[in-house]
Write a protein that holds these residues in place. Structure first.
Motif, PDB file in Angstrom:
ATOM      1  N   GLN A 150       8.291   4.230 -10.682  1.00 11.16           N
ATOM      2  CA  GLN A 150       8.477   4.842 -12.001  1.00 11.16           C
ATOM      3  C   GLN A 150       7.169   4.807 -12.800  1.00 11.16           C
ATOM      4  O   GLN A 150       6.809   5.786 -13.457  1.00 11.16           O
ATOM      5  CB  GLN A 150       9.597   4.148 -12.777  1.00 11.16           C
ATOM      6  N   ILE A 151       6.442   3.690 -12.729  1.00 10.69           N
ATOM      7  CA  ILE A 151       5.158   3.580 -13.420  1.00 10.69           C
ATOM      8  C   ILE A 151       4.155   4.572 -12.828  1.00 10.69           C
ATOM      9  O   ILE A 151       3.410   5.232 -13.549  1.00 10.69           O
ATOM     10  CB  ILE A 151       4.631   2.129 -13.344  1.00 10.69           C
ATOM     11  N   ILE A 152       4.157   4.703 -11.515  1.00 14.00           N
ATOM     12  CA  ILE A 152       3.270   5.660 -10.839  1.00 14.00           C
ATOM     13  C   ILE A 152       3.652   7.081 -11.237  1.00 14.00           C
ATOM     14  O   ILE A 152       2.774   7.903 -11.530  1.00 14.00           O
ATOM     15  CB  ILE A 152       3.320   5.454  -9.313  1.00 14.00           C
ATOM     16  N   PHE A 153       4.954   7.390 -11.280  1.00 13.88           N
ATOM     17  CA  PHE A 153       5.417   8.714 -11.709  1.00 13.88           C
ATOM     18  C   PHE A 153       4.929   9.001 -13.129  1.00 13.88           C
ATOM     19  O   PHE A 153       4.474  10.107 -13.421  1.00 13.88           O
ATOM     20  CB  PHE A 153       6.947   8.807 -11.668  1.00 13.88           C
ATOM     21  N   ASP A 154       5.029   7.998 -14.025  1.00 11.74           N
ATOM     22  CA  ASP A 154       4.560   8.181 -15.406  1.00 11.74           C
ATOM     23  C   ASP A 154       3.071   8.538 -15.425  1.00 11.74           C
ATOM     24  O   ASP A 154       2.646   9.458 -16.130  1.00 11.74           O
ATOM     25  CB  ASP A 154       4.776   6.906 -16.234  1.00 11.74           C
ATOM     26  N   HIS A 155       2.280   7.804 -14.649  1.00  8.83           N
ATOM     27  CA  HIS A 155       0.837   8.061 -14.582  1.00  8.83           C
ATOM     28  C   HIS A 155       0.549   9.460 -14.049  1.00  8.83           C
ATOM     29  O   HIS A 155      -0.266  10.208 -14.629  1.00  8.83           O
ATOM     30  CB  HIS A 155       0.172   7.002 -13.697  1.00  8.83           C
ATOM     31  N   LEU A 156       1.205   9.840 -12.991  1.00 12.35           N
ATOM     32  CA  LEU A 156       0.961  11.156 -12.386  1.00 12.35           C
ATOM     33  C   LEU A 156       1.434  12.287 -13.302  1.00 12.35           C
ATOM     34  O   LEU A 156       0.801  13.347 -13.369  1.00 12.35           O
ATOM     35  CB  LEU A 156       1.656  11.244 -11.019  1.00 12.35           C
ATOM     36  N   HIS A 157       2.505  12.055 -14.025  1.00  9.51           N
ATOM     37  CA  HIS A 157       3.011  13.063 -14.965  1.00  9.51           C
ATOM     38  C   HIS A 157       2.040  13.209 -16.139  1.00  9.51           C
ATOM     39  O   HIS A 157       1.697  14.337 -16.543  1.00  9.51           O
ATOM     40  CB  HIS A 157       4.409  12.669 -15.453  1.00  9.51           C
ATOM     41  N   LYS A 158       1.585  12.081 -16.678  1.00 13.29           N
ATOM     42  CA  LYS A 158       0.664  12.093 -17.813  1.00 13.29           C
ATOM     43  C   LYS A 158      -0.654  12.775 -17.466  1.00 13.29           C
ATOM     44  O   LYS A 158      -1.272  13.416 -18.315  1.00 13.29           O
ATOM     45  CB  LYS A 158       0.411  10.643 -18.262  1.00 13.29           C
ATOM     46  N   THR A 159      -1.087  12.662 -16.204  1.00 10.41           N
ATOM     47  CA  THR A 159      -2.341  13.262 -15.771  1.00 10.41           C
ATOM     48  C   THR A 159      -2.147  14.681 -15.228  1.00 10.41           C
ATOM     49  O   THR A 159      -3.093  15.273 -14.712  1.00 10.41           O
ATOM     50  CB  THR A 159      -3.056  12.381 -14.733  1.00 10.41           C
ATOM     51  N   GLU A 213      -6.282   5.748  -5.666  1.00  9.85           N
ATOM     52  CA  GLU A 213      -5.810   6.480  -6.852  1.00  9.85           C
ATOM     53  C   GLU A 213      -5.363   5.551  -7.973  1.00  9.85           C
ATOM     54  O   GLU A 213      -5.068   6.008  -9.062  1.00  9.85           O
ATOM     55  CB  GLU A 213      -4.653   7.406  -6.466  1.00  9.85           C
ATOM     56  N   GLY A 214      -5.275   4.264  -7.694  1.00  7.16           N
ATOM     57  CA  GLY A 214      -4.863   3.317  -8.723  1.00  7.16           C
ATOM     58  C   GLY A 214      -4.037   2.189  -8.140  1.00  7.16           C
ATOM     59  O   GLY A 214      -3.540   2.283  -7.012  1.00  7.16           O
ATOM     60  N   THR A 215      -3.908   1.121  -8.916  1.00  4.15           N
ATOM     61  CA  THR A 215      -3.100  -0.035  -8.539  1.00  4.15           C
ATOM     62  C   THR A 215      -2.099  -0.269  -9.661  1.00  4.15           C
ATOM     63  O   THR A 215      -2.479  -0.292 -10.837  1.00  4.15           O
ATOM     64  CB  THR A 215      -3.992  -1.272  -8.320  1.00  4.15           C
ATOM     65  N   PHE A 216      -0.839  -0.439  -9.300  1.00  4.20           N
ATOM     66  CA  PHE A 216       0.246  -0.521 -10.276  1.00  4.20           C
ATOM     67  C   PHE A 216       1.117  -1.729  -9.948  1.00  4.20           C
ATOM     68  O   PHE A 216       1.351  -2.033  -8.773  1.00  4.20           O
ATOM     69  CB  PHE A 216       1.079   0.762 -10.233  1.00  4.20           C
ATOM     70  N   THR A 217       1.625  -2.403 -10.984  1.00  2.00           N
ATOM     71  CA  THR A 217       2.430  -3.607 -10.803  1.00  2.00           C
ATOM     72  C   THR A 217       3.714  -3.505 -11.624  1.00  2.00           C
ATOM     73  O   THR A 217       3.696  -3.034 -12.758  1.00  2.00           O
ATOM     74  CB  THR A 217       1.628  -4.853 -11.240  1.00  2.00           C
ATOM     75  N   ALA A 218       4.824  -3.966 -11.028  1.00  2.00           N
ATOM     76  CA  ALA A 218       6.124  -3.972 -11.720  1.00  2.00           C
ATOM     77  C   ALA A 218       7.042  -4.990 -11.045  1.00  2.00           C
ATOM     78  O   ALA A 218       6.734  -5.503  -9.962  1.00  2.00           O
ATOM     79  CB  ALA A 218       6.761  -2.588 -11.667  1.00  2.00           C
ATOM     80  N   GLN A 219       8.173  -5.233 -11.683  1.00  2.00           N
ATOM     81  CA  GLN A 219       9.228  -6.044 -11.078  1.00  2.00           C
ATOM     82  C   GLN A 219       9.596  -5.417  -9.731  1.00  2.00           C
ATOM     83  O   GLN A 219       9.744  -4.202  -9.621  1.00  2.00           O
ATOM     84  CB  GLN A 219      10.454  -6.073 -11.994  1.00  2.00           C
ATOM     85  N   ALA A 220       9.736  -6.250  -8.696  1.00  2.00           N
ATOM     86  CA  ALA A 220      10.083  -5.755  -7.361  1.00  2.00           C
ATOM     87  C   ALA A 220      11.567  -5.411  -7.310  1.00  2.00           C
ATOM     88  O   ALA A 220      12.412  -6.245  -7.656  1.00  2.00           O
ATOM     89  CB  ALA A 220       9.733  -6.790  -6.304  1.00  2.00           C
ATOM     90  N   ILE A 238       0.868  -1.167   0.000  1.00  2.16           N
ATOM     91  CA  ILE A 238       0.000   0.000   0.000  1.00  2.16           C
ATOM     92  C   ILE A 238       0.914   1.227   0.000  1.00  2.16           C
ATOM     93  O   ILE A 238       1.930   1.239   0.703  1.00  2.16           O
ATOM     94  CB  ILE A 238      -0.892   0.029   1.261  1.00  2.16           C
ATOM     95  N   ALA A 239       0.559   2.262  -0.779  1.00  2.00           N
ATOM     96  CA  ALA A 239       1.382   3.477  -0.813  1.00  2.00           C
ATOM     97  C   ALA A 239       0.510   4.716  -0.641  1.00  2.00           C
ATOM     98  O   ALA A 239      -0.647   4.744  -1.057  1.00  2.00           O
ATOM     99  CB  ALA A 239       2.150   3.569  -2.127  1.00  2.00           C
ATOM    100  N   TRP A 240       1.108   5.740  -0.053  1.00  2.00           N
ATOM    101  CA  TRP A 240       0.457   7.031   0.143  1.00  2.00           C
ATOM    102  C   TRP A 240       0.976   7.998  -0.899  1.00  2.00           C
ATOM    103  O   TRP A 240       2.195   8.193  -1.028  1.00  2.00           O
ATOM    104  CB  TRP A 240       0.760   7.550   1.541  1.00  2.00           C
ATOM    105  N   LEU A 241       0.072   8.603  -1.660  1.00  2.00           N
ATOM    106  CA  LEU A 241       0.428   9.624  -2.636  1.00  2.00           C
ATOM    107  C   LEU A 241       0.134  10.984  -2.024  1.00  2.00           C
ATOM    108  O   LEU A 241      -1.022  11.356  -1.850  1.00  2.00           O
ATOM    109  CB  LEU A 241      -0.386   9.457  -3.917  1.00  2.00           C
ATOM    110  N   GLU A 242       1.183  11.709  -1.702  1.00  2.00           N
ATOM    111  CA  GLU A 242       1.045  13.064  -1.185  1.00  2.00           C
ATOM    112  C   GLU A 242       1.739  13.993  -2.179  1.00  2.00           C
ATOM    113  O   GLU A 242       2.961  13.977  -2.297  1.00  2.00           O
ATOM    114  CB  GLU A 242       1.659  13.184   0.219  1.00  2.00           C
ATOM    115  N   LEU A 243       0.923  14.747  -2.912  1.00  2.00           N
ATOM    116  CA  LEU A 243       1.431  15.649  -3.939  1.00  2.00           C
ATOM    117  C   LEU A 243       1.183  17.093  -3.530  1.00  2.00           C
ATOM    118  O   LEU A 243       0.140  17.409  -2.952  1.00  2.00           O
ATOM    119  CB  LEU A 243       0.745  15.371  -5.280  1.00  2.00           C
ATOM    120  N   ALA A 244       2.150  17.953  -3.839  1.00  2.00           N
ATOM    121  CA  ALA A 244       2.010  19.389  -3.583  1.00  2.00           C
ATOM    122  C   ALA A 244       2.875  20.136  -4.581  1.00  2.00           C
ATOM    123  O   ALA A 244       4.048  19.794  -4.775  1.00  2.00           O
ATOM    124  CB  ALA A 244       2.446  19.729  -2.158  1.00  2.00           C
TER     125      ALA A 244
END
Length: 131
Positions: free
Chosen positions: A118-127, A64-71, A6-12
């Motif tokens: 990195q996948i989460i960063f891509d999503h947040l950047h794209k949005t 905010e979403g669920t993301f999967t990648a190599q650990a 589980i992750a917390w997204l805190e953006l400012a």
């Protein structure tokens, strides 16, 4: 094998709060693995309190979403599934004993985070949420 986290997204101001644990070479979004019987929000509240000494308001948690990648740091084929939540909080994020550093990152810092982040960063950047 999949690691459930589980992750917390805190953006400012186009930046995202990230942490680097002691002994690690990359940044991770705050959060962690659930304990037996915990809900996503229970895990979010516990992990952010343990890592950053802040109190999440569980009634404000939004998936905010669920993301999967190599650990990161695990053998090929071990994946991490990260369920991400935003939520309001009280307190000032302060590094706990397991956290070496807290930093506000931008999209330029993408190479410095774990593969799933990195996948989460891509999503947040794209949005348009991460500069």
């Amino acid at each position: 094998m999949t690691i459930d986290k589980i992750a917390w997204l805190e953006l400012a101001e186009g930046r995202i709060l990230s942490t680097r644990s002691k002994g690690k070479d990359v940044y991770y979004l705050p959060g962690g693995k659930r304990e037996p019987g915990e809900s996503d929000v229970d895990t979010l509240v516990r992990e952010t309190r343990e890592e950053l000494t802040v109190s999440i308001d569980p009634s404000t948690a939004v998936h905010e979403g669920t993301f999967t990648a190599q650990a990161h740091g695990h053998p090929t084929g071990v994946t991490v599934q990260m369920r991400c939540y935003s939520a309001r909080y009280e307190g000032v994020p302060t590094a706990s004993s397991e956290i070496a550093e807290i930093r506000w990152l931008t999209y330029e810092d993408r190479p410095r985070v774990s593969p799933v982040d990195q996948i989460i960063f891509d999503h947040l950047h794209k949005t348009g949420r991460l500069s």
